[in-house]
Design a protein around this motif. Structure first.
Motif, mmCIF file in Angstrom:
data_model
loop_
_atom_site.group_PDB
_atom_site.id
_atom_site.type_symbol
_atom_site.label_atom_id
_atom_site.label_comp_id
_atom_site.label_asym_id
_atom_site.label_seq_id
_atom_site.Cartn_x
_atom_site.Cartn_y
_atom_site.Cartn_z
ATOM 1 N N ASN A 119 39.669 30.928 39.963
ATOM 2 C CA ASN A 119 38.742 31.472 38.964
ATOM 3 C C ASN A 119 39.327 32.618 38.150
ATOM 4 O O ASN A 119 38.608 33.551 37.771
ATOM 5 C CB ASN A 119 37.436 31.939 39.642
ATOM 6 C CG ASN A 119 36.756 30.823 40.405
ATOM 7 O OD1 ASN A 119 36.703 29.685 39.941
ATOM 8 N ND2 ASN A 119 36.254 31.132 41.591
ATOM 9 N N CYS A 120 40.632 32.579 37.911
ATOM 10 C CA CYS A 120 41.257 33.623 37.096
ATOM 11 C C CYS A 120 40.754 33.531 35.655
ATOM 12 O O CYS A 120 40.585 32.451 35.107
ATOM 13 C CB CYS A 120 42.772 33.458 37.096
ATOM 14 S SG CYS A 120 43.512 33.538 38.724
ATOM 15 N N LEU A 135 41.034 44.028 43.128
ATOM 16 C CA LEU A 135 39.670 43.664 43.504
ATOM 17 C C LEU A 135 39.499 43.676 45.020
ATOM 18 O O LEU A 135 38.483 44.143 45.544
ATOM 19 C CB LEU A 135 39.325 42.282 42.949
ATOM 20 C CG LEU A 135 39.001 42.206 41.453
ATOM 21 C CD1 LEU A 135 38.879 40.751 41.015
ATOM 22 C CD2 LEU A 135 37.719 42.954 41.135
ATOM 23 N N ALA A 175 32.443 42.604 30.888
ATOM 24 C CA ALA A 175 31.490 42.796 31.988
ATOM 25 C C ALA A 175 32.259 43.250 33.219
ATOM 26 O O ALA A 175 33.489 43.143 33.274
ATOM 27 C CB ALA A 175 30.753 41.492 32.268
ATOM 28 N N PRO A 176 31.566 43.784 34.235
ATOM 29 C CA PRO A 176 32.254 44.179 35.471
ATOM 30 C C PRO A 176 33.070 43.025 36.041
ATOM 31 O O PRO A 176 32.627 41.870 36.028
ATOM 32 C CB PRO A 176 31.090 44.560 36.402
ATOM 33 C CG PRO A 176 30.000 44.982 35.483
ATOM 34 C CD PRO A 176 30.122 44.075 34.289
ATOM 35 N N LEU A 177 34.268 43.330 36.525
ATOM 36 C CA LEU A 177 35.158 42.290 37.031
ATOM 37 C C LEU A 177 34.647 41.744 38.358
ATOM 38 O O LEU A 177 34.426 42.492 39.302
ATOM 39 C CB LEU A 177 36.574 42.851 37.213
ATOM 40 C CG LEU A 177 37.280 43.370 35.955
ATOM 41 C CD1 LEU A 177 38.682 43.833 36.308
ATOM 42 C CD2 LEU A 177 37.334 42.305 34.880
ATOM 43 N N GLU A 178 34.477 40.446 38.411
ATOM 44 C CA GLU A 178 34.074 39.788 39.648
ATOM 45 C C GLU A 178 35.126 38.803 40.118
ATOM 46 O O GLU A 178 35.070 38.310 41.240
ATOM 47 C CB GLU A 178 32.737 39.061 39.445
ATOM 48 C CG GLU A 178 31.581 40.005 39.130
ATOM 49 C CD GLU A 178 30.266 39.288 38.969
ATOM 50 O OE1 GLU A 178 30.275 38.035 38.969
ATOM 51 O OE2 GLU A 178 29.226 39.965 38.850
ATOM 52 N N ALA A 179 36.102 38.502 39.263
ATOM 53 C CA ALA A 179 37.185 37.577 39.602
ATOM 54 C C ALA A 179 38.473 38.144 39.021
ATOM 55 O O ALA A 179 38.449 38.948 38.083
ATOM 56 C CB ALA A 179 36.909 36.185 39.027
ATOM 57 N N SER A 198 45.555 41.916 39.620
ATOM 58 C CA SER A 198 44.113 42.069 39.524
ATOM 59 C C SER A 198 43.429 41.665 40.823
ATOM 60 O O SER A 198 42.499 42.334 41.285
ATOM 61 C CB SER A 198 43.567 41.229 38.367
ATOM 62 O OG SER A 198 42.161 41.292 38.298
ATOM 63 N N ARG A 227 37.007 46.070 47.238
ATOM 64 C CA ARG A 227 36.021 45.554 48.190
ATOM 65 C C ARG A 227 36.226 46.185 49.566
ATOM 66 O O ARG A 227 35.250 46.523 50.250
ATOM 67 C CB ARG A 227 36.132 44.031 48.272
ATOM 68 C CG ARG A 227 35.691 43.323 46.989
ATOM 69 C CD ARG A 227 35.670 41.809 47.160
ATOM 70 N NE ARG A 227 35.337 41.152 45.901
ATOM 71 C CZ ARG A 227 36.180 40.429 45.180
ATOM 72 N NH1 ARG A 227 37.419 40.235 45.606
ATOM 73 N NH2 ARG A 227 35.786 39.872 44.047
#
Length: 210
Positions: free
Chosen positions: A7-8, A131, A48-52, A127, A135
């Motif tokens: 999902n990059c 991430l 948007a905030p990075l989720e992936a 990245s 987390r």
């Protein structure tokens, strides 16, 4: 090398429509999701905030807001998105400024497809690591926040390698109380050693044990 994260997302920010479309074709051909932006302002509106795992391919020279100016805004906002700059002009001062400000890479137009793909691969891995660390820090912070104020004091002393007797003297409590607090800390944090505790505390705050 490890396989690329799933999902990059690659953001392409360039005022050249033909180049944007060509880059989308190239990047999608290897399985990446691509978002096209005709200007730095358009990119900021959509961000948007990075989720992936993600990275940005930025043209260094754009109308209104340059790639370097966009990089500075992202830094000020605390956005850790890895940036690869693209330029058709060899400009050493720009290269130096971009890299000093944390750019992941810098490539000149026209570039070979593989050079670009390799640069993006490195950036999205970076990245993914950022991430994952974010987390881990959030998890450590969540555990640390379950401790009472006294347990946090004991935890810091334990993480510094201090024996119960010294902790008791420092905090003006009994060794038995220190032992109880120490057990509670280990249970709440889900760990079994002072070394693990130190690692978690430093993840929450790099200056925690200064």
């Amino acid at each position: 090398m490890n396989p690329l994260p799933e999902n990059c997302v690659v953001h392409v920010v360039d005022d050249d429509g033909a180049l944007r479309r060509a880059l989308r074709f190239l990047l999608e051909s290897v399985g990446w999701q691509v978002r096209l932006h005709a200007s730095a302002e358009e990119f900021l509106e959509a961000l948007a905030p990075l989720e992936a795992p993600a990275c940005a391919l930025l043209d260094i020279r754009m109308p209104a807001m340059s790639g370097l100016e966009l990089q500075q805004i992202l830094r000020e906002r605390g956005v850790t998105l890895p940036i690869i700059f693209m330029t058709g002009h060899a400009d050493v001062s720009m290269v130096v400024q971009a890299m000093k400000s944390g750019a992941a890479d810098f490539i000149e137009k026209p570039f070979r497809d593989q050079v670009l793909l390799d640069a993006v691969s490195v950036a999205v891995r970076r990245s993914a690591e950022q991430l994952a660390e974010a987390r881990r820090r959030a998890d450590a912070l969540r555990l640390f926040e379950t401790l009472s104020p006294r347990e946090r004091e004991v935890a810091r002393c334990v993480a510094l390698g201090e024996p119960n007797k010294l902790i008791a003297a420092t905090l003006a409590i009994s060794e038995k109380t220190v032992h109880i607090h120490r057990q509670h800390v280990m249970e709440k944090m889900g760990i079994a050693s002072a070394a693990e505790l130190a690692r978690l505390m430093l993840r929450v705050d790099p200056a925690a044990l200064d």
